[in-house]
Structures are given as C-alpha cells and as structure tokens.
Design a protein around this motif. Sequence first.
Motif, short mmCIF file in Angstrom:
data_model
loop_
_atom_site.label_atom_id
_atom_site.label_comp_id
_atom_site.label_asym_id
_atom_site.label_seq_id
_atom_site.Cartn_x
_atom_site.Cartn_y
_atom_site.Cartn_z
N TYR A 1 16.03 -5.18 0.11
CA TYR A 1 15.36 -4.67 -1.11
C TYR A 1 13.98 -4.16 -0.82
CZ TYR A 1 18.86 -8.50 -2.49
OH TYR A 1 20.16 -9.11 -2.51
N GLN A 2 13.99 -3.10 0.12
CA GLN A 2 13.11 -2.39 0.57
C GLN A 2 12.32 -1.60 -0.56
OE1 GLN A 2 13.67 0.48 3.59
NE2 GLN A 2 15.49 1.26 2.52
N ALA A 3 12.96 -1.52 -1.75
CA ALA A 3 12.57 -0.61 -2.72
C ALA A 3 11.25 -1.54 -3.50
CB ALA A 3 13.52 -0.26 -3.72
N PHE A 4 11.94 -2.91 -3.68
CA PHE A 4 11.08 -3.85 -4.36
C PHE A 4 9.63 -4.08 -3.48
CE2 PHE A 4 15.07 -4.43 -5.82
CZ PHE A 4 15.12 -4.31 -7.14
N PHE A 5 10.00 -4.10 -2.30
CA PHE A 5 8.73 -4.41 -1.31
C PHE A 5 7.81 -3.37 -1.11
CE2 PHE A 5 11.75 -8.01 -0.04
CZ PHE A 5 10.92 -8.85 -0.41
N PHE A 6 8.22 -1.99 -1.62
CA PHE A 6 7.70 -0.92 -1.14
C PHE A 6 6.18 -0.85 -1.21
CE2 PHE A 6 6.77 3.84 -1.79
CZ PHE A 6 6.75 4.26 -0.38
N TYR A 7 5.89 -1.25 -2.56
CA TYR A 7 4.27 -1.09 -2.95
C TYR A 7 3.45 -2.15 -2.42
CZ TYR A 7 6.02 2.45 -6.24
OH TYR A 7 6.57 3.59 -6.80
N PRO A 8 3.94 -3.48 -2.19
CA PRO A 8 3.22 -4.36 -1.14
C PRO A 8 2.95 -3.92 0.17
CG PRO A 8 4.76 -5.51 -2.87
CD PRO A 8 5.15 -4.10 -2.88
N ILE A 9 3.94 -3.19 0.84
CA ILE A 9 4.01 -2.86 2.03
C ILE A 9 2.83 -1.56 2.10
CG2 ILE A 9 5.17 -1.57 3.61
CD1 ILE A 9 7.64 -2.87 3.08
N LEU A 10 2.86 -0.65 1.19
CA LEU A 10 1.78 0.27 1.17
C LEU A 10 0.36 -0.46 1.21
CD1 LEU A 10 3.23 2.76 -1.44
CD2 LEU A 10 3.31 3.12 0.95
N MET A 11 0.23 -1.43 0.38
CA MET A 11 -1.08 -2.03 0.30
C MET A 11 -1.65 -2.31 1.79
SD MET A 11 -0.79 -4.45 -2.88
CE MET A 11 -0.58 -3.96 -4.48
N LEU A 12 -0.72 -2.57 2.90
CA LEU A 12 -1.02 -2.88 4.31
C LEU A 12 -1.44 -1.59 4.92
CD1 LEU A 12 1.56 -5.73 4.74
CD2 LEU A 12 -0.90 -6.04 3.95
N SER A 13 -1.01 -0.47 4.27
CA SER A 13 -1.05 0.51 5.05
C SER A 13 -2.54 1.20 5.65
CB SER A 13 -0.56 2.08 4.42
OG SER A 13 -1.22 2.29 3.18
N SER A 14 -3.36 0.61 4.96
CA SER A 14 -4.84 1.11 5.57
C SER A 14 -5.22 0.23 6.70
CB SER A 14 -5.85 0.58 4.28
OG SER A 14 -7.17 0.61 4.69
N ILE A 15 -4.84 -1.01 6.76
CA ILE A 15 -5.04 -1.57 7.99
C ILE A 15 -4.15 -1.23 8.97
CG2 ILE A 15 -4.81 -4.18 8.93
CD1 ILE A 15 -5.21 -5.40 6.08
N SER A 16 -2.91 -0.96 8.88
CA SER A 16 -2.16 -0.31 9.82
C SER A 16 -2.49 0.76 10.36
CB SER A 16 -0.71 -0.16 9.22
OG SER A 16 0.17 0.44 10.15
N LEU A 17 -3.17 1.69 9.59
CA LEU A 17 -3.66 3.01 10.28
C LEU A 17 -4.91 2.84 11.20
CD1 LEU A 17 -3.51 5.09 6.89
CD2 LEU A 17 -2.14 5.44 9.01
#
Length: 293
Positions: A109-125
């Motif tokens: 269900y990655q389409a539903f988790f997509f935006y929460p995952i984006l919220m972590l991108s700052s830390i990931s970078l």
Amino acid sequence: ITVMALVDTLWIQLINAVFFGFAFSQVAFIGHDAGHYQIAKTARKNEMVGLLATFLVAMDLSWWIDKHNRHHASPNVVGEDSDIEVSVLAFTEEQVLSKHPLLSPIIKYQAFFFYPILMLSSISLRFGGISYIAQGKDVKYPVLEPLLLATHGVIYLSLLYFLLGPLHGILFLLIHQTVAGLFMGGTFAPNHKGMPVFEPGNKIDFLRLQVLTSRNIKPHPITDVVYGGLNYQIEHHLFPSLPRKNLRKVREIVRAFCLEKSISYHETSVIGSNVEMLRFLHEISRPLRTKQA
C-alpha cells in the motif's frame, strides 16, 4: 531564529517551525544549484556557496554532487539511478516482488504511505551525507565538510534547547524536520516518479532518456519558487548547468523542438503530478495485493 529567541508563545513557535521547514528547502535548492555550478562563473565559487548550504541545512556537498550526478546520467534506469532504489518503495514489478517480506505491508500500500515516507526524506538526506563521509568516500573537503555538519548540529540543537526548552524544542524539531522533508521530497518526487523506467543497457539516446523520464510542472510564479525551479525538470536535465532563472525561457524552445521531433513532452499541474505518482505507485504494487488475495 529571532522569533525563536523573542517570542514565548508555543503556537507561534509551531508556525515558525513550519516556516523553518520551508526555508530549509529553499536553502537546499540553492545548494542543488551550486552543485550543478549554476550560480557563479568558477567551480570554486560555486563550491563555496554549496559549502554554505552544507552548513545551513546539514546536507553534505560532496555526497550530493556524487549522488545527483549519477542520477542525471541515468534517470529512472534500474540499477544505475539511486533515486529509484529506495528500500521502502518500489518502482518496478521486479522490485515489488524482491523486497524483504517485512517490507511487504508498506510496499503493498505504498501509495498510502508515500507522503509519510516523504516526511522522513530530510533526515534520510542528512544521514546519506554522514554515511558517505564515514565510509571514506571521495570527499573534496575532507576536513571542512564534516566540521560544517557537526557545527550545524551543535548550533541547531543548542538553539532549540536554550531558547525553547527540551519539550518545546523536541516538538519544534519534529515539525521542522517533517515539513522540510515534505517540501523537499514533495518537490523532487514529481520530477521522475511515475515516468517510464528503463532497464540497464537500453539503447536510448541522451535526449529521449532525459525527456521521456522527466515530468514538468506547469509554470507559475509560486510554483517556480516552491519547486526551486525544478518544475522545469525536462529543461534542467537537458541543461543541468543552466541557471534557474533561464529555465522558463528555454522551456518554449525545448517544447517546440520535442513537438517537431515527435518526442513526448510531459507537463501537468501540481495536483495532476501527484495523482499520476500515486496511481503509478498503487498500480505497480498490485502483484503483492493479488498474491495475498
């Protein structure tokens, strides 16, 4: 920072944290431009701007240039573009079926988790850059870059602790980092996600590889600012060192050329791009849902 120091009202500080997230994304875009040598006439001056951005947002310059240049060379090419090699997302059916079973509930269900995952991108970078330095990769300024990252961390956490206190500081940090991730991830993702993905060795010329894998967002003064010029993704990929302010002018030339050569030139709205991404992510993960059924 002035608001953080002078205002003692929590809800104002939470709004300030949202603004911090937006401001960080804007500085990151300047670092992106510097990494492409768009800003100044010499490489050295561009790198100085990039190092300043490294200090301000704690994303390492050398790591970003290495990662991003490899992406530009092979956008949406499996095994060559790290932007489509994300542990918690899949962009081909092969990736969907080869992910670790523990990730299946997310991928399914990655389409539903997509935006929460984006919220972590700052830390990931940030951790991407730290890992790059720790592994002894090709860091151009091996003393200065880690020093800038460490100094940023000390100053940032000290400001939160001494000006806001531990609890409010943690709340500010969480909002700031998630909003920064959403802004950065939400402006980078529409560039290529949901566009054609190619297998390695596919014999496609440079022009078509860059144009067919890229998606433009329709020009607008607000969009141009929020997206840091990356809404002209096709033009940016064709001419990566072209200054941001000229991308809009070049767009007309590139569109006319693609039309003349019958090359698909894809441009849509902000909402349209997000709908396309979500549809793609949901459709590509269908095999997992079908398998479960």
